[in-house]
Design an enzyme around this catalytic site. Structure first.
Site, PDB file in Angstrom:
ATOM      1  N   ARG A   1      -7.128   8.259  -5.928  1.00  0.00           N
ATOM      2  CA  ARG A   1      -7.350   7.095  -5.005  1.00  0.00           C
ATOM      3  C   ARG A   1      -8.223   7.395  -3.876  1.00  0.00           C
ATOM      4  O   ARG A   1      -9.106   6.447  -3.303  1.00  0.00           O
ATOM      5  CB  ARG A   1      -6.212   6.326  -4.515  1.00  0.00           C
ATOM      6  CG  ARG A   1      -6.424   4.892  -4.258  1.00  0.00           C
ATOM      7  CD  ARG A   1      -5.127   4.065  -4.113  1.00  0.00           C
ATOM      8  NE  ARG A   1      -5.229   2.795  -3.568  1.00  0.00           N
ATOM      9  CZ  ARG A   1      -4.891   2.261  -2.412  1.00  0.00           C
ATOM     10  NH1 ARG A   1      -4.624   3.134  -1.366  1.00  0.00           N
ATOM     11  NH2 ARG A   1      -5.117   0.937  -2.199  1.00  0.00           N
TER      12      ARG A   1
ATOM     13  N   ILE B   1      -9.682  -2.427  -0.886  1.00  0.00           N
ATOM     14  CA  ILE B   1      -9.189  -2.058  -2.142  1.00  0.00           C
ATOM     15  C   ILE B   1      -7.758  -2.278  -2.203  1.00  0.00           C
ATOM     16  O   ILE B   1      -7.204  -2.322  -1.070  1.00  0.00           O
ATOM     17  CB  ILE B   1      -9.280  -0.322  -2.297  1.00  0.00           C
ATOM     18  CG1 ILE B   1      -8.564   0.222  -3.209  1.00  0.00           C
ATOM     19  CG2 ILE B   1      -8.507  -0.013  -0.908  1.00  0.00           C
ATOM     20  CD1 ILE B   1      -9.008   1.959  -3.514  1.00  0.00           C
ATOM     21  N   SER B   2      -7.368  -2.995  -3.344  1.00  0.00           N
ATOM     22  CA  SER B   2      -6.013  -3.565  -3.385  1.00  0.00           C
ATOM     23  C   SER B   2      -4.829  -2.406  -3.365  1.00  0.00           C
ATOM     24  O   SER B   2      -5.280  -1.412  -3.626  1.00  0.00           O
ATOM     25  CB  SER B   2      -5.783  -4.302  -4.617  1.00  0.00           C
ATOM     26  OG  SER B   2      -6.972  -5.183  -5.042  1.00  0.00           O
ATOM     27  N   GLN B   3      -3.912  -2.982  -2.820  1.00  0.00           N
ATOM     28  CA  GLN B   3      -2.510  -2.311  -2.537  1.00  0.00           C
ATOM     29  C   GLN B   3      -2.155  -1.711  -3.924  1.00  0.00           C
ATOM     30  O   GLN B   3      -2.234  -2.378  -4.959  1.00  0.00           O
ATOM     31  CB  GLN B   3      -1.556  -3.285  -1.767  1.00  0.00           C
ATOM     32  CG  GLN B   3      -0.312  -2.548  -1.908  1.00  0.00           C
ATOM     33  CD  GLN B   3       0.718  -3.871  -1.476  1.00  0.00           C
ATOM     34  OE1 GLN B   3       0.441  -4.887  -1.749  1.00  0.00           O
ATOM     35  NE2 GLN B   3       2.121  -3.170  -1.565  1.00  0.00           N
TER      36      GLN B   3
END
Ligand code: SAH
Length: 218
Positions: free
Chosen positions: A42, A68-70
């Site tokens: 990530r 950027i999503s959790q």
């Protein structure tokens, strides 16, 4: 010896393992998905300045007012989507490309649409460098889906519209599932829509907080 190989050393693997433990603790049970998230780098999807925080379970800025999503939310949405065992999946809101990259390891083909041109270009290059060959990316307003590639077995929307866009429902195959955050400033809900012929069933999962789904391509 403590050598660091461009950030992808043992340290990163250990921090990724910890992230997987956190996802399990929060109720994620799909082993294939956990395995993919446990090896997906990530930190390569965020700016270098934020790379050290890439394995915290939080959303992070990626520029242009987007995030950027959790990881937990990525896992939750992907887990729901995979219940239908989809082969061809549409994602609306490419952002950093992380969600599409995770999906690409679990389904046959991922189509992803991003309305901000600079993000789309950056991610296209990122996918090429990282060798993802089953992801196709388009710069456009994803509220209209990707008509020429429809129908999709599943659709994942990672920005929140006030109402479910009917154009997207029409691109869902019979029996297909759409996972989508719906709502405005007063709160959003993560919904799963299942299409059965001309009828759509809706199930609400949990409260979420996404950037808004905007009209037009910038
Ligand atoms: N899935 C992403 C997170 C996305 S943030 C990731 O894994 O990083 C939401 C993204 O949706 C933003 O990049 C935003 O520009 C994009 N977006 C918002 N409205 C859109 C629209 N109508 N069509 C396509 N993309 C849109």
């Amino acid at each position: 010896m403590h050598t660091r190989i461009s950030g992808i050393g043992m340290t990163s693997q250990r921090t990724r393992d910890r992230l997987v433990q956190r996802l399990r603790a929060k109720g994620i049970v799909n082993e294939a998905l956990l395995e993919v998230m446990g090896r997906m780098p990530r930190h390569l999807f965020v700016d270098e300045a934020l790379a050290s925080r890439a394995y915290e379970d939080t959303a992070l800025p990626i520029g242009f007012g987007q995030t950027i999503s959790q990881p937990y939310i990525v896992a939750r949405m992907t887990e729901e989507l995979l219940r239908g065992e989809p082969r061809r999946v549409l994602e609306v809101g490419t952002g950093s490309g992380y969600q599409a990259a995770v999906l690409s390891q679990l389904v046959e083909k991922v189509f992803t649409v991003e309305r901000i041109d600079a993000l789309a270009r950056r991610v296209r290059q990122r996918f090429r460098q990282m060798g993802f060959r089953n992801i196709q990316l388009k710069h456009s307003d994803g509220s209209w889906g990707w008509p020429s590639k429809a129908p999709f077995d599943a659709i994942l929307v990672t920005a929140a519209p006030p109402e479910i866009p009917t154009g997207l429902l029409e691109q869902l195959a019979d029996g297909g599932r759409m996972v989508i955050p719906v709502g405005g400033r007063n709160g959003q809900t993560l919904a799963v829509i299942t299409r059965r012929g001309a009828v759509c069933e809706r199930e609400d999962l949990e409260a979420v907080s996404f950037v808004p789904l905007l009209g037009g391509a910038g």
